[in-house]
Write an enzyme that holds these catalytic residues in place. Structure first.
Site, PDB file in Angstrom:
ATOM      1  N   CYS A   2      54.152  49.777  34.258  1.00 28.55           N
ATOM      2  CA  CYS A   2      54.149  51.225  34.113  1.00 28.55           C
ATOM      3  C   CYS A   2      53.844  51.576  32.660  1.00 28.55           C
ATOM      4  O   CYS A   2      53.894  50.726  31.778  1.00 28.55           O
ATOM      5  CB  CYS A   2      55.516  51.790  34.484  1.00 28.55           C
ATOM      6  SG  CYS A   2      56.090  51.215  36.078  1.00 28.55           S
ATOM      7  N   ARG A  27      47.829  51.631  33.074  1.00 34.87           N
ATOM      8  CA  ARG A  27      48.937  50.698  33.321  1.00 34.87           C
ATOM      9  C   ARG A  27      49.582  50.909  34.690  1.00 34.87           C
ATOM     10  O   ARG A  27      50.347  50.070  35.156  1.00 34.87           O
ATOM     11  CB  ARG A  27      50.018  50.873  32.237  1.00 34.87           C
ATOM     12  CG  ARG A  27      49.525  50.609  30.847  1.00 34.87           C
ATOM     13  CD  ARG A  27      50.654  50.771  29.878  1.00 34.87           C
ATOM     14  NE  ARG A  27      51.535  49.639  29.929  1.00 34.87           N
ATOM     15  CZ  ARG A  27      51.453  48.578  29.139  1.00 34.87           C
ATOM     16  NH1 ARG A  27      50.544  48.531  28.205  1.00 34.87           N
ATOM     17  NH2 ARG A  27      52.288  47.587  29.254  1.00 34.87           N
ATOM     18  N   TRP A  74      53.613  52.195  38.325  1.00 34.08           N
ATOM     19  CA  TRP A  74      53.030  51.240  39.275  1.00 34.08           C
ATOM     20  C   TRP A  74      54.230  50.714  40.055  1.00 34.08           C
ATOM     21  O   TRP A  74      55.048  49.959  39.531  1.00 34.08           O
ATOM     22  CB  TRP A  74      52.312  50.116  38.524  1.00 34.08           C
ATOM     23  CG  TRP A  74      51.553  49.183  39.427  1.00 34.08           C
ATOM     24  CD1 TRP A  74      50.265  49.329  39.846  1.00 34.08           C
ATOM     25  CD2 TRP A  74      52.020  47.961  40.009  1.00 34.08           C
ATOM     26  NE1 TRP A  74      49.906  48.274  40.648  1.00 34.08           N
ATOM     27  CE2 TRP A  74      50.959  47.416  40.778  1.00 34.08           C
ATOM     28  CE3 TRP A  74      53.230  47.269  39.972  1.00 34.08           C
ATOM     29  CZ2 TRP A  74      51.075  46.228  41.482  1.00 34.08           C
ATOM     30  CZ3 TRP A  74      53.340  46.077  40.688  1.00 34.08           C
ATOM     31  CH2 TRP A  74      52.269  45.574  41.430  1.00 34.08           C
ATOM     32  N   ASN A  98      60.161  50.697  32.310  1.00 31.92           N
ATOM     33  CA  ASN A  98      59.076  49.812  32.730  1.00 31.92           C
ATOM     34  C   ASN A  98      59.649  48.412  32.842  1.00 31.92           C
ATOM     35  O   ASN A  98      60.230  47.913  31.879  1.00 31.92           O
ATOM     36  CB  ASN A  98      57.945  49.830  31.698  1.00 31.92           C
ATOM     37  CG  ASN A  98      56.880  48.784  32.001  1.00 31.92           C
ATOM     38  OD1 ASN A  98      56.721  48.373  33.158  1.00 31.92           O
ATOM     39  ND2 ASN A  98      56.173  48.342  30.988  1.00 31.92           N
ATOM     40  N   GLY A  99      59.473  47.792  34.003  1.00 31.05           N
ATOM     41  CA  GLY A  99      59.984  46.431  34.182  1.00 31.05           C
ATOM     42  C   GLY A  99      60.647  46.301  35.531  1.00 31.05           C
ATOM     43  O   GLY A  99      60.429  47.119  36.432  1.00 31.05           O
ATOM     44  N   GLU A 485      34.446  34.719  38.781  1.00 30.92           N
ATOM     45  CA  GLU A 485      34.695  35.949  38.034  1.00 30.92           C
ATOM     46  C   GLU A 485      33.844  37.096  38.599  1.00 30.92           C
ATOM     47  O   GLU A 485      34.323  38.226  38.746  1.00 30.92           O
ATOM     48  CB  GLU A 485      34.401  35.720  36.539  1.00 30.92           C
ATOM     49  CG  GLU A 485      34.328  36.960  35.667  1.00 30.92           C
ATOM     50  CD  GLU A 485      35.613  37.772  35.604  1.00 30.92           C
ATOM     51  OE1 GLU A 485      36.637  37.358  36.175  1.00 30.92           O
ATOM     52  OE2 GLU A 485      35.577  38.868  35.011  1.00 30.92           O
ATOM     53  N   LYS A 489      35.366  40.522  40.104  1.00 35.64           N
ATOM     54  CA  LYS A 489      34.953  41.841  39.608  1.00 35.64           C
ATOM     55  C   LYS A 489      34.566  42.739  40.774  1.00 35.64           C
ATOM     56  O   LYS A 489      34.977  43.886  40.871  1.00 35.64           O
ATOM     57  CB  LYS A 489      33.764  41.647  38.684  1.00 35.64           C
ATOM     58  CG  LYS A 489      33.692  42.177  37.335  1.00 35.64           C
ATOM     59  CD  LYS A 489      34.747  42.113  36.320  1.00 35.64           C
ATOM     60  CE  LYS A 489      36.148  41.779  36.683  1.00 35.64           C
ATOM     61  NZ  LYS A 489      36.921  41.104  35.690  1.00 35.64           N
ATOM     62  N   GLU A 492      37.654  43.680  43.124  1.00 37.80           N
ATOM     63  CA  GLU A 492      38.736  44.530  42.617  1.00 37.80           C
ATOM     64  C   GLU A 492      38.302  45.977  42.401  1.00 37.80           C
ATOM     65  O   GLU A 492      39.129  46.875  42.462  1.00 37.80           O
ATOM     66  CB  GLU A 492      39.391  43.953  41.348  1.00 37.80           C
ATOM     67  CG  GLU A 492      38.602  44.048  40.089  1.00 37.80           C
ATOM     68  CD  GLU A 492      39.366  43.505  38.873  1.00 37.80           C
ATOM     69  OE1 GLU A 492      40.575  43.736  38.760  1.00 37.80           O
ATOM     70  OE2 GLU A 492      38.728  42.846  38.033  1.00 37.80           O
ATOM     71  N   HIS A 508      30.947  22.211  52.485  1.00 39.83           N
ATOM     72  CA  HIS A 508      32.239  21.685  52.962  1.00 39.83           C
ATOM     73  C   HIS A 508      33.028  22.771  53.701  1.00 39.83           C
ATOM     74  O   HIS A 508      34.226  22.645  53.881  1.00 39.83           O
ATOM     75  CB  HIS A 508      33.038  21.125  51.786  1.00 39.83           C
ATOM     76  CG  HIS A 508      32.343  19.976  51.131  1.00 39.83           C
ATOM     77  ND1 HIS A 508      32.311  18.711  51.691  1.00 39.83           N
ATOM     78  CD2 HIS A 508      31.603  19.909  50.002  1.00 39.83           C
ATOM     79  CE1 HIS A 508      31.596  17.905  50.923  1.00 39.83           C
ATOM     80  NE2 HIS A 508      31.150  18.614  49.885  1.00 39.83           N
ATOM     81  N   LYS A 608      46.515  47.606  34.649  1.00 42.42           N
ATOM     82  CA  LYS A 608      45.835  46.817  33.624  1.00 42.42           C
ATOM     83  C   LYS A 608      46.708  45.694  33.081  1.00 42.42           C
ATOM     84  O   LYS A 608      46.258  44.593  32.864  1.00 42.42           O
ATOM     85  CB  LYS A 608      45.406  47.760  32.495  1.00 42.42           C
ATOM     86  CG  LYS A 608      44.675  47.083  31.353  1.00 42.42           C
ATOM     87  CD  LYS A 608      43.279  46.705  31.763  1.00 42.42           C
ATOM     88  CE  LYS A 608      42.531  45.968  30.671  1.00 42.42           C
ATOM     89  NZ  LYS A 608      41.359  45.279  31.197  1.00 42.42           N
TER      90      LYS A 608
HETATM   91  O1  M6R Z   1      45.899  40.795  30.029  1.00 41.30           O
HETATM   92  P1  M6R Z   1      45.558  39.512  30.735  1.00 41.30           P
HETATM   93  O2  M6R Z   1      44.236  38.970  30.272  1.00 41.30           O
HETATM   94  O3  M6R Z   1      46.636  38.489  30.651  1.00 41.30           O
HETATM   95  O4  M6R Z   1      45.393  39.914  32.253  1.00 41.30           O
HETATM   96  C1  M6R Z   1      45.192  38.931  33.227  1.00 41.30           C
HETATM   97  C2  M6R Z   1      44.770  39.542  34.540  1.00 41.30           C
HETATM   98  O5  M6R Z   1      45.757  40.408  35.011  1.00 41.30           O
HETATM   99  C3  M6R Z   1      43.450  40.311  34.433  1.00 41.30           C
HETATM  100  O6  M6R Z   1      42.428  39.512  33.928  1.00 41.30           O
HETATM  101  C4  M6R Z   1      43.040  40.864  35.801  1.00 41.30           C
HETATM  102  O7  M6R Z   1      42.721  39.801  36.660  1.00 41.30           O
HETATM  103  C5  M6R Z   1      41.879  41.831  35.682  1.00 41.30           C
HETATM  104  N1  M6R Z   1      42.111  42.972  36.535  1.00 41.30           N
HETATM  105  C6  M6R Z   1      40.581  41.252  36.088  1.00 41.30           C
HETATM  106  O8  M6R Z   1      39.527  42.141  35.942  1.00 41.30           O
END
Ligand code: M6R
Length: 613
Positions: A2, A27, A74, A98-99, A485, A489, A492, A508, A608
């Site tokens: 959050c 966040r 969140w 937050n937590g 990756e 992308k 998500e 496989h 994020k």
């Molecule tokens: O802040 P961080 O790099 O530790 O975050 C890790 C992941 O949460 C972050 O890379 C997440 O997978 C992204 N949404 C990917 O685009």
């Protein structure tokens, strides 16, 4: 996950807090609220959904209030409704959090037995009632906080206002990020420095197990036993402008376009391109005892984990030591073979990811040396590490990580070459290898610029695939993590189901998915795996898969077997090529998502900074 923000000073604060929440919305964005204290009375507004739903309600808050705090959520415990939104109020006390309070069930049961009635389903509300009870018993808020934290297990950054103690905001930290902002005649707190930057670049970082009292003119810090802690403000080098969209439709697109500049500025700070040498102080390796290192463990989550996979290949190649890469959420719950001969490299854009941070602490306890590769200065992971390589890629606001990924790959490239050279592990060809690498690095920023500016052709191709339900991404060598990756992308932000596979793995199992409806994004730069990769792509063609190729502009052979072709600049270095190959995939995901009308910067269910396990 959050976002929290607070203000105490002399300015009307409701709008100021709301604007701060906007900067923190990445966040968490499923509900939000603001509480202010004015003339001894607490007023609050809350709304379900994104901040736009809260904005019309700001008029309900007293215009003259000069202290208050806000929260964007969140959800972890309790649905994302206005009822569960923060702040939570009971009597004269209001809190934001937050937590996660791990023992909230047992605390809740005890509080219910003592007659407390709960108004929400959150874990946060137990903190509110526990604090209220401790305040009744102890009489003053500072002592009550010290009492309450003894009951709490878990992670928390909590803001507290007490109507009978006006002019003061208490901030408590254990495990979750929070930063205090020092102004003139006003003070702030926030989940991260981004929210505070328009007001001040002087930040005070609370450590776990500490709490602070902010007034307009003072910031006092104590540890949980009540011992005063002296903590001077640090000056932040990010500007508020660097966190704006600067004319781009989305943060993600802006951040993709920042990559050439990020590469340039990293190179000018971390290496000396004139003398082909490394700046050890900036790479962080001068803080390591390399003589001890016999193996390397890389831990990270999400995109950072994929960057770590490429990092592993580089460590193996340039340092010739065994290297493993693992998801932080798995590593921390195993009994990994690590000891004082292990160099643990933790990779994280935010520097706050809970699982990665836990690995860092765990590895330190086991005697490992810990190095972190992070973007956000003064964040928790660097603070818990022996050595840090800061990427300094500037704020990354889009939830989908883009410039952080390429910055991580470049960090690993520099780090592994520097460690390999320093440890004398690059063999007799070291000089020639380094010459070649520095030459490639010199060319990198302009090649990245070309890759970013090929957006037009990628936008056209996105038109052909954005309605797909499923997609595959394939690559070999460093292009395999690039494929995973690319798939992450796409899924998500566009919500298209996508998976990344190693080219050689397809037959496989996953090749069973291929038919004439399946777009298969195939990454085949002219690297050491090229021939094998082309064979794998031919296998997909033979099953009528729709190949979207990412390869060399001049590669007519590859182009001829593709339905669509994305020319990508080539750098003549298998590892650095990953930086160039991923850019078309970032753009493909971006345009596909935008065409589908999703919320590109704040995709559903995500946040994020993942500060809970
Ligand atoms: O802040 P961080 O790099 O530790 O975050 C890790 C992941 O949460 C972050 O890379 C997440 O997978 C992204 N949404 C990917 O685009």
């Amino acid at each position: 996950m959050c976002g929290v923000i607070g203000y105490v000073g002399s300015k009307p604060c409701a709008r100021l807090i709301f604007d701060g929440l906007k900067r923190l919305e990445y966040r968490g964005y499923d509900s939000a609220g603001i509480a202010v204290l004015d003339h001894g009375k607490i007023d609050l507004v809350k709304a379900e959904g994104k901040l736009v739903h809260l904005e019309p309600r700001l008029v309900e808050l007293p215009g003259g209030a000069t202290m208050g705090m806000g929260h964007t959520r969140w959800a972890t415990h309790g649905a994302p409704t206005a009822r569960n939104a923060h702040p939570h109020l009971h009597g004269d006390l209001v809190i934001i959090h937050n937590g996660i309070i791990e023992n909230y069930r047992e605390l809740k049961e005890q509080l219910i037995k003592s007659g407390v009635e709960f108004k929400s389903d959150t874990d946060t509300e137990v903190v509110l009632h526990q604090l209220h009870a401790d305040l009744d018993r102890k009489g003053d808020l500072k002592t009550a906080i010290m009492e309450t934290v003894k009951h709490l297990r878990g992670a928390y950054a909590i803001g507290i206002i007490h109507a009978r103690d006006p002019g003061k905001i208490y901030v408590v930290k254990q495990g979750s990020p929070v930063v205090l902002g020092a102004g003139n005649g006003e003070n702030f707190f926030g989940s991260d420095a981004l929210a505070l930057l328009p007001h001040t670049n002087r930040a005070v970082f609370l450590m776990d197990g500490e709490f602070a009292c902010l007034t307009a003119d003072s910031i006092d810090v104590w540890d949980f036993s009540g011992k005063p802690v002296r903590r001077d403000p640090q000056v932040l080098n990010w500007s508020a402008a660097s966190a704006d969209k600067q004319g781009f439709k989305h943060y993600m697109l802006k951040e993709i376009h920042e990559q050439p500049a990020v590469m340039s500025s990293m190179l000018s700070r971390l290496v000396d391109l004139k003398s082909n040498s490394f700046v050890d102080k900036e790479t962080g390796i001068d803080a390591l005892d390399l003589g001890r290192v016999k193996n390397v463990a890389i831990v990270a989550c999400g995109t950072a984990h994929y960057a770590g996979q490429i990092g592993r290949y580089m460590i193996e190649e340039f340092v010739r030591l065994p290297a493993n890469v693992e998801l932080a959420s798995e590593f921390r719950y195993r009994n990994p073979c690590i000891d004082s001969s292990t160099l643990l490299i933790a990779v994280s854009q935010s520097g706050e990811t809970a699982d990665t941070l836990a690995c860092v602490k765990h590895a330190s306890e086991r005697g490992c040396q810990v190095m972190s590769v992070c973007n956000v200065r003064f964040s928790s992971i660097p603070r818990a590490s022996d050595a840090v390589l800061y990427m300094e890629a500037g704020p990354e606001v889009g939830v989908a990580s883009t410039k952080a990924f390429t910055a991580m790959v470049l960090s690993f490239y520099i780090l592994s070459l520097a460690i390999g050279e320093k440890m004398g592990r690059m063999g007799p060809q070291a000089h020639a290898r380094l010459e070649k690498s520095f030459d490639a690095m010199r060319r990198l920023p302009s090649l990245v610029d070309r890759a970013v500016n090929a957006a037009g052709v990628i936008e056209e191709i996105s038109h052909k695939i954005y309605e797909s339900q499923n997609m595959l991404f394939i690559g070999r060598g460093a292009s395999f993590p690039v494929a995973t990756e690319g798939a992450l992308k796409l899924k998500e932000i566009s919500y298209i189901h996508a998976e990344g596979y190693a080219g050689g793995e397809l037959k496989h199992g996953p090749i069973a998915l291929v038919d004439r409806h399946m777009p298969v994004v195939s990454i085949a730069p002219r690297d050491s795996q090229y021939e094998k990769m082309i064979s794998n792509i031919e296998e997909v063609c033979a099953r009528q898969g729709r190949i979207i190729g990412v390869g060399d502009l001049e590669d007519d052979r590859f182009r001829s077997i593709c339905e669509h072709y994305i020319p990508c600049p080539q750098v003549d270095d298998d590892h650095l090529q990953a930086i160039l190959s991923v850019i078309p995939l970032q753009l493909l995901a971006y345009y596909a998502a935008d065409m589908r009308g999703t919320d590109v910067d704040q995709p559903r269910n995500l946040a994020k900074s993942v500060t809970v396990e």
